[in-house]
Scaffold this motif. Structure first.
Motif, PDB file in Angstrom:
ATOM      1  N   LEU A   1      17.204  -7.978   3.709  1.00 30.53           N
ATOM      2  CA  LEU A   1      17.155  -7.292   2.424  1.00 30.53           C
ATOM      3  C   LEU A   1      15.683  -7.132   2.053  1.00 30.53           C
ATOM      4  CD1 LEU A   1      18.761  -6.231  -0.108  1.00 30.53           C
ATOM      5  CD2 LEU A   1      18.167  -8.429  -1.130  1.00 30.53           C
ATOM      6  N   SER A   2      15.247  -5.890   1.928  1.00 31.84           N
ATOM      7  CA  SER A   2      13.859  -5.601   1.566  1.00 31.84           C
ATOM      8  C   SER A   2      13.809  -4.978   0.185  1.00 31.84           C
ATOM      9  CB  SER A   2      13.224  -4.646   2.579  1.00 31.84           C
ATOM     10  OG  SER A   2      13.194  -5.235   3.857  1.00 31.84           O
ATOM     11  N   ILE A   3      12.735  -5.281  -0.550  1.00 29.42           N
ATOM     12  CA  ILE A   3      12.523  -4.709  -1.874  1.00 29.42           C
ATOM     13  C   ILE A   3      11.200  -3.950  -1.856  1.00 29.42           C
ATOM     14  CG2 ILE A   3      13.984  -6.265  -3.185  1.00 29.42           C
ATOM     15  CD1 ILE A   3      11.637  -8.089  -3.655  1.00 29.42           C
ATOM     16  N   TYR A   4      11.096  -2.959  -2.764  1.00 29.58           N
ATOM     17  CA  TYR A   4       9.962  -2.036  -2.737  1.00 29.58           C
ATOM     18  C   TYR A   4       9.450  -1.775  -4.151  1.00 29.58           C
ATOM     19  CZ  TYR A   4      11.987  -1.114   1.851  1.00 29.58           C
ATOM     20  OH  TYR A   4      12.493  -1.246   3.113  1.00 29.58           O
TER      21      TYR A   4
ATOM     22  N   SER B   1      11.125  -9.623 -11.253  1.00 22.28           N
ATOM     23  CA  SER B   1      11.278 -10.610 -10.182  1.00 22.28           C
ATOM     24  C   SER B   1      12.714 -10.548  -9.662  1.00 22.28           C
ATOM     25  CB  SER B   1      10.913 -12.025 -10.646  1.00 22.28           C
ATOM     26  OG  SER B   1      11.712 -12.444 -11.722  1.00 22.28           O
ATOM     27  N   LEU B   2      12.881 -11.028  -8.438  1.00 18.32           N
ATOM     28  CA  LEU B   2      14.179 -10.918  -7.766  1.00 18.32           C
ATOM     29  C   LEU B   2      14.372 -12.129  -6.870  1.00 18.32           C
ATOM     30  CD1 LEU B   2      15.625  -7.757  -6.131  1.00 18.32           C
ATOM     31  CD2 LEU B   2      15.426  -9.827  -4.771  1.00 18.32           C
TER      32      LEU B   2
ATOM     33  N   ASN C   1       8.016 -12.121  -6.858  1.00 18.32           N
ATOM     34  CA  ASN C   1       7.259 -11.419  -7.885  1.00 18.32           C
ATOM     35  C   ASN C   1       6.422 -10.350  -7.187  1.00 18.32           C
ATOM     36  OD1 ASN C   1       7.977 -13.208 -10.068  1.00 18.32           O
ATOM     37  ND2 ASN C   1       6.589 -14.700  -9.155  1.00 18.32           N
ATOM     38  N   PRO C   2       6.194  -9.205  -7.814  1.00 18.17           N
ATOM     39  CA  PRO C   2       5.276  -8.225  -7.208  1.00 18.17           C
ATOM     40  C   PRO C   2       3.879  -8.817  -7.064  1.00 18.17           C
ATOM     41  CG  PRO C   2       6.559  -7.221  -8.971  1.00 18.17           C
ATOM     42  CD  PRO C   2       6.800  -8.714  -9.047  1.00 18.17           C
ATOM     43  N   ASP C   3       3.085  -8.263  -6.142  1.00 20.57           N
ATOM     44  CA  ASP C   3       1.738  -8.775  -5.891  1.00 20.57           C
ATOM     45  C   ASP C   3       0.805  -8.575  -7.078  1.00 20.57           C
ATOM     46  OD1 ASP C   3       2.379  -9.667  -3.337  1.00 20.57           O
ATOM     47  OD2 ASP C   3       1.898  -7.733  -2.422  1.00 20.57           O
ATOM     48  N   THR C   4       1.013  -7.497  -7.830  1.00 24.37           N
ATOM     49  CA  THR C   4       0.148  -7.174  -8.954  1.00 24.37           C
ATOM     50  C   THR C   4       0.873  -7.427 -10.270  1.00 24.37           C
ATOM     51  OG1 THR C   4      -0.882  -5.444  -7.612  1.00 24.37           O
ATOM     52  CG2 THR C   4      -1.253  -5.336  -9.988  1.00 24.37           C
ATOM     53  N   THR C   5       0.241  -8.148 -11.189  1.00 19.82           N
ATOM     54  CA  THR C   5       0.826  -8.410 -12.497  1.00 19.82           C
ATOM     55  C   THR C   5       1.115  -7.096 -13.207  1.00 19.82           C
ATOM     56  OG1 THR C   5      -0.369 -10.494 -12.655  1.00 19.82           O
ATOM     57  CG2 THR C   5       0.461  -9.569 -14.716  1.00 19.82           C
TER      58      THR C   5
ATOM     59  N   ALA D   1      11.666   4.958  -3.647  1.00 27.50           N
ATOM     60  CA  ALA D   1      12.123   5.618  -2.425  1.00 27.50           C
ATOM     61  C   ALA D   1      12.078   4.714  -1.199  1.00 27.50           C
ATOM     62  CB  ALA D   1      11.283   6.873  -2.174  1.00 27.50           C
ATOM     63  N   CYS D   2      11.902   3.414  -1.407  1.00 28.40           N
ATOM     64  CA  CYS D   2      11.864   2.443  -0.311  1.00 28.40           C
ATOM     65  C   CYS D   2      10.776   2.758   0.717  1.00 28.40           C
ATOM     66  CB  CYS D   2      13.230   2.345   0.376  1.00 28.40           C
ATOM     67  SG  CYS D   2      14.563   1.760  -0.701  1.00 28.40           S
ATOM     68  N   THR D   3       9.580   3.104   0.227  1.00 32.92           N
ATOM     69  CA  THR D   3       8.490   3.422   1.149  1.00 32.92           C
ATOM     70  C   THR D   3       7.207   2.638   0.870  1.00 32.92           C
ATOM     71  OG1 THR D   3       7.759   5.294  -0.209  1.00 32.92           O
ATOM     72  CG2 THR D   3       9.325   5.779   1.569  1.00 32.92           C
ATOM     73  N   GLN D   4       7.046   2.057  -0.338  1.00 36.97           N
ATOM     74  CA  GLN D   4       5.787   1.396  -0.686  1.00 36.97           C
ATOM     75  C   GLN D   4       6.020  -0.048  -1.142  1.00 36.97           C
ATOM     76  OE1 GLN D   4       3.810   3.789  -3.608  1.00 36.97           O
ATOM     77  NE2 GLN D   4       3.771   5.598  -2.301  1.00 36.97           N
ATOM     78  N   GLY D   5       5.063  -0.895  -0.839  1.00 34.88           N
ATOM     79  CA  GLY D   5       5.090  -2.281  -1.299  1.00 34.88           C
ATOM     80  C   GLY D   5       6.250  -3.088  -0.752  1.00 34.88           C
ATOM     81  N   GLU D   6       6.646  -2.823   0.474  1.00 33.00           N
ATOM     82  CA  GLU D   6       7.822  -3.492   1.064  1.00 33.00           C
ATOM     83  C   GLU D   6       7.623  -5.001   1.167  1.00 33.00           C
ATOM     84  OE1 GLU D   6      10.621  -3.420   5.078  1.00 33.00           O
ATOM     85  OE2 GLU D   6       8.785  -2.243   5.032  1.00 33.00           O
ATOM     86  N   ARG D   7       8.693  -5.724   0.832  1.00 34.18           N
ATOM     87  CA  ARG D   7       8.731  -7.160   1.044  1.00 34.18           C
ATOM     88  C   ARG D   7      10.120  -7.550   1.526  1.00 34.18           C
ATOM     89  NH1 ARG D   7       7.049 -11.004  -3.628  1.00 34.18           N
ATOM     90  NH2 ARG D   7       5.063 -10.003  -3.176  1.00 34.18           N
TER      91      ARG D   7
END
Length: 127
Positions: free
Chosen positions: A86-89, A70-71, A108-112, A93-99
């Protein structure tokens, strides 16, 4: 003999103190804190500072000692960071799951069991 030991200790402290000063590379844009567990409270692994030189570049957490589960974006400095995001991935490589983060909102990431693996700050002048 005690004088020599005391002098050596004082010299070591003085050298160590001046070496501890880290210069910034441009304006401070942001500060965020990372945690080893979801919820932004348990396993506080410290904070990252984001300077102007970081803008537009992908930064990986991979290789850091702990998993980023978590961040929390603590500060987005104004006026230096006006218009910055500020985006997190979820990949390194900063290409997937961007928030895109928001100040003082736990991410928190979408998937546990998933973790954040990279980050990037994008500003109007770095686009």
């Amino acid at each position: 003999m005690q004088f020599t030991t005391l002098l050596a200790a004082a010299t070591t402290l003085a050298i160590g103190t001046s070496a501890a000063a880290i210069r910034r590379d441009g304006a401070r844009l942001a500060q965020f804190r990372v945690f080893g567990a979801e919820g932004c409270s348990a396993f506080n692994d410290g904070f990252y500072t984001v300077d102007q030189s970081d803008a537009g570049t992908c930064h990986s957490f991979v290789g850091d000692s702990d998993v980023v589960a978590s961040l929390n974006l603590e500060v987005l400095t104004t006026p230096a960071a006006d218009g910055c995001t500020l985006s997190i991935y979820t990949d390194d490589a900063c290409t997937q799951g961007e928030r895109a983060t928001v100040v003082n909102v736990c991410n928190n990431p979408d998937t546990t069991g998933e973790s954040w693996n990279s980050w990037k700050i994008t500003c109007p002048s770095s686009a």
